[in-house]
Design an enzyme around this catalytic site. Structure first.
Site, PDB file in Angstrom:
ATOM      1  NE  ARG A  89      -3.802  -2.522   1.442  1.00 33.34           N
ATOM      2  CZ  ARG A  89      -4.571  -2.935   0.455  1.00 33.34           C
ATOM      3  NH1 ARG A  89      -4.861  -2.128  -0.537  1.00 33.34           N
ATOM      4  NH2 ARG A  89      -5.065  -4.152   0.440  1.00 33.34           N
TER       5      ARG A  89
ATOM      6  CG  HIS B  79       1.187  -8.891  -6.354  1.00 35.86           C
ATOM      7  ND1 HIS B  79       0.927  -7.590  -6.719  1.00 35.86           N
ATOM      8  CD2 HIS B  79       0.024  -9.564  -6.551  1.00 35.86           C
ATOM      9  CE1 HIS B  79      -0.340  -7.487  -7.109  1.00 35.86           C
ATOM     10  NE2 HIS B  79      -0.905  -8.672  -7.022  1.00 35.86           N
TER      11      HIS B  79
ATOM     12  CE1 TYR C 126      -2.816  -5.838  -4.643  1.00 36.97           C
ATOM     13  CE2 TYR C 126      -3.016  -5.284  -2.330  1.00 36.97           C
ATOM     14  CZ  TYR C 126      -3.068  -6.216  -3.342  1.00 36.97           C
ATOM     15  OH  TYR C 126      -3.382  -7.512  -3.049  1.00 36.97           O
TER      16      TYR C 126
ATOM     17  CG  HIS D 154      -3.273  -5.316  -9.574  1.00 35.40           C
ATOM     18  ND1 HIS D 154      -4.008  -4.957  -8.476  1.00 35.40           N
ATOM     19  CD2 HIS D 154      -2.975  -6.638  -9.415  1.00 35.40           C
ATOM     20  CE1 HIS D 154      -4.146  -6.012  -7.680  1.00 35.40           C
ATOM     21  NE2 HIS D 154      -3.525  -7.039  -8.219  1.00 35.40           N
TER      22      HIS D 154
ATOM     23  CD  GLU E  11      -3.677 -10.159 -10.124  1.00 34.58           C
ATOM     24  OE1 GLU E  11      -2.574  -9.734  -9.703  1.00 34.58           O
ATOM     25  OE2 GLU E  11      -4.596 -10.507  -9.368  1.00 34.58           O
TER      26      GLU E  11
ATOM     27  CG  ASP F  55      -7.134 -13.062  -8.900  1.00 32.87           C
ATOM     28  OD1 ASP F  55      -8.221 -13.583  -8.571  1.00 32.87           O
ATOM     29  OD2 ASP F  55      -6.395 -12.460  -8.103  1.00 32.87           O
TER      30      ASP F  55
ATOM     31  CG  HIS G 188      -8.947 -10.416  -9.876  1.00 33.63           C
ATOM     32  ND1 HIS G 188      -7.690  -9.875  -9.968  1.00 33.63           N
ATOM     33  CD2 HIS G 188      -9.308 -10.288  -8.580  1.00 33.63           C
ATOM     34  CE1 HIS G 188      -7.308  -9.446  -8.763  1.00 33.63           C
ATOM     35  NE2 HIS G 188      -8.262  -9.686  -7.908  1.00 33.63           N
TER      36      HIS G 188
ATOM     37  CG  HIS H  37      -2.998 -14.281  -8.248  1.00 36.45           C
ATOM     38  ND1 HIS H  37      -2.987 -12.920  -8.364  1.00 36.45           N
ATOM     39  CD2 HIS H  37      -1.717 -14.672  -8.060  1.00 36.45           C
ATOM     40  CE1 HIS H  37      -1.732 -12.486  -8.267  1.00 36.45           C
ATOM     41  NE2 HIS H  37      -0.947 -13.529  -8.091  1.00 36.45           N
TER      42      HIS H  37
ATOM     43  CG  ASP I 262     -10.440  -7.478  -6.538  1.00 33.40           C
ATOM     44  OD1 ASP I 262     -10.240  -8.587  -5.994  1.00 33.40           O
ATOM     45  OD2 ASP I 262      -9.521  -6.696  -6.840  1.00 33.40           O
TER      46      ASP I 262
ATOM     47  CG  HIS J  28      -9.254 -12.148  -3.237  1.00 38.15           C
ATOM     48  ND1 HIS J  28      -7.895 -12.306  -3.380  1.00 38.15           N
ATOM     49  CD2 HIS J  28      -9.633 -11.306  -4.220  1.00 38.15           C
ATOM     50  CE1 HIS J  28      -7.476 -11.581  -4.408  1.00 38.15           C
ATOM     51  NE2 HIS J  28      -8.512 -10.963  -4.929  1.00 38.15           N
TER      52      HIS J  28
ATOM     53  CD  GLU K 155      -3.512 -12.935  -5.130  1.00 41.29           C
ATOM     54  OE1 GLU K 155      -4.541 -12.960  -5.829  1.00 41.29           O
ATOM     55  OE2 GLU K 155      -2.592 -12.125  -5.310  1.00 41.29           O
TER      56      GLU K 155
HETATM   57 ZN    ZN Z   1      -8.080  -9.249  -6.027  1.00 41.16          ZN
HETATM   58 FE    FE Z   2      -4.616 -11.625  -7.569  1.00 40.87          FE
HETATM   59 FE    FE Z   3      -3.041  -9.007  -7.570  1.00 41.35          FE
END
Ligand code: ZN
Ligand code: FE
Ligand code: FE
Length: 281
Positions: free
Chosen positions: A42, A72, A75, A112, A147, A181, A184, A216, A229, A231, A261
């Site tokens: 973040r 990864h 974000y 992403h 992704e 994913d 997703h 993912h 989105d 999870h 995830e």
């Molecule tokens: Zn996600």
């Molecule tokens: Fe993911």
């Molecule tokens: Fe991701």
């Protein structure tokens, strides 16, 4: 004879204790791949990789026959943000992350694609491709994975066509792949429950399954096409355990690293890793 596992399985791990430590943790969890954030997911701050720590992880992963690791990106990295300061910041993260990944050659770096924040999908796609053309280089040892996204807000990558358009514009195509994913794509409107073969056929038609290099592996709290989105733990969401199992065992996905995830603590991850391993037989 060395037999390759059907798929590799692991989860996201925290990098705070170092790189070799993540390898040891995953061994204890029973898995044979893992994911980690290259920096605070973040805040965007990075912790340097020590070359000797990276080397120790490399030898552990080799000795234990781990599959490719899936780093990864942050974000906060948005390569197609309308705000130039945000975009510049994202470009800087991408450049430094890819340089750092050279200490772990042969692995994946997933991110992403971005959110166009009102500029339109075409502009978003163009800016992402431009960034990749700037920072991928022919001799690099990492494969960069776009992704698949849920299509939330102005996210780029909610449709396979959008990822295809990015790939089409990148010169270093041999360094590019896709990370699928499951939460997703389901949220994006691809029905993994009733038409798994159809979704994978569509992926193959639009992008090519040869580019699908990692998964993912997440259940979803919401219905197909919700663009949310969120999870969920394996089997506790709208995709459900039976469909998750069919995905893990699908021949088109064999040999890929599957990364959990799911919203879990360590115990939950260990349980899910063992569930998946039990399917593989
Ligand atoms: Zn996600
Ligand atoms: Fe993911
Ligand atoms: Fe991701």
């Amino acid at each position: 004879m060395d037999t390759k596992p059907l798929i590799y399985i692991g989860c996201h791990l925290s990098v705070t204790s170092g790189y070799e430590a993540m390898g040891k943790t995953m061994l204890n969890f029973g898995g044979n791949t893992f994911a980690f954030f290259t920096r605070n997911p973040r805040g965007g701050k990075s912790k340097d990789i020590l070359p000797e720590d990276a080397a120790a992880l490399r030898s552990l992963a080799g000795r234990e026959h781990f599959g490719p690791l899936v780093a990864h990106g942050s974000y906060t990295m948005n390569l197609c943000a309308a705000k130039s300061e945000t975009r510049e910041n994202g470009l800087d993260m991408l450049e430094k992350d890819l340089q750092r990944m050279e200490l772990l050659p042969g692995n994946f770096y997933n991110f992403h694609p971005g959110a166009h924040t009102g500029q339109g999908m075409e502009t978003g796609i163009a800016l992402i491709a431009e960034a990749l053309n700037r920072f991928l280089w022919p001799e690099m040892h990492t494969t960069v994975l776009l992704e698949t996204m849920a299509g939330k807000g102005s996210e780029v990558g909610g449709r396979f066509e959008e990822l295809r358009e990015i790939i089409d514009r990148v010169e270093q195509k041999d360094k590019l792949g896709v990370c699928l994913d499951t939460c997703h794509v389901w949220d994006g409107g691809y029905d993994l429950v009733n038409d798994l073969d159809g979704v994978l056929t569509e992926f193959d038609r639009v992008i090519s399954l040869n580019r699908l290099l990692a998964v993912h592996f997440n259940d979803s709290k919401n219905h197909c096409g919700s663009h949310k989105d969120r999870h969920e733990k394996l089997g506790q969401g709208q995709i459900g355990m039976e469909a998750m199992r069919r995905i893990a065992l699908h021949p088109a996905l064999s040999g890929r690293p599957f990364i959990l995830e799911t919203p879990n603590d360590d115990e939950g991850y260990i349980r899910e890793i063992h569930t998946v391993l039990s399917w593989l037989g």
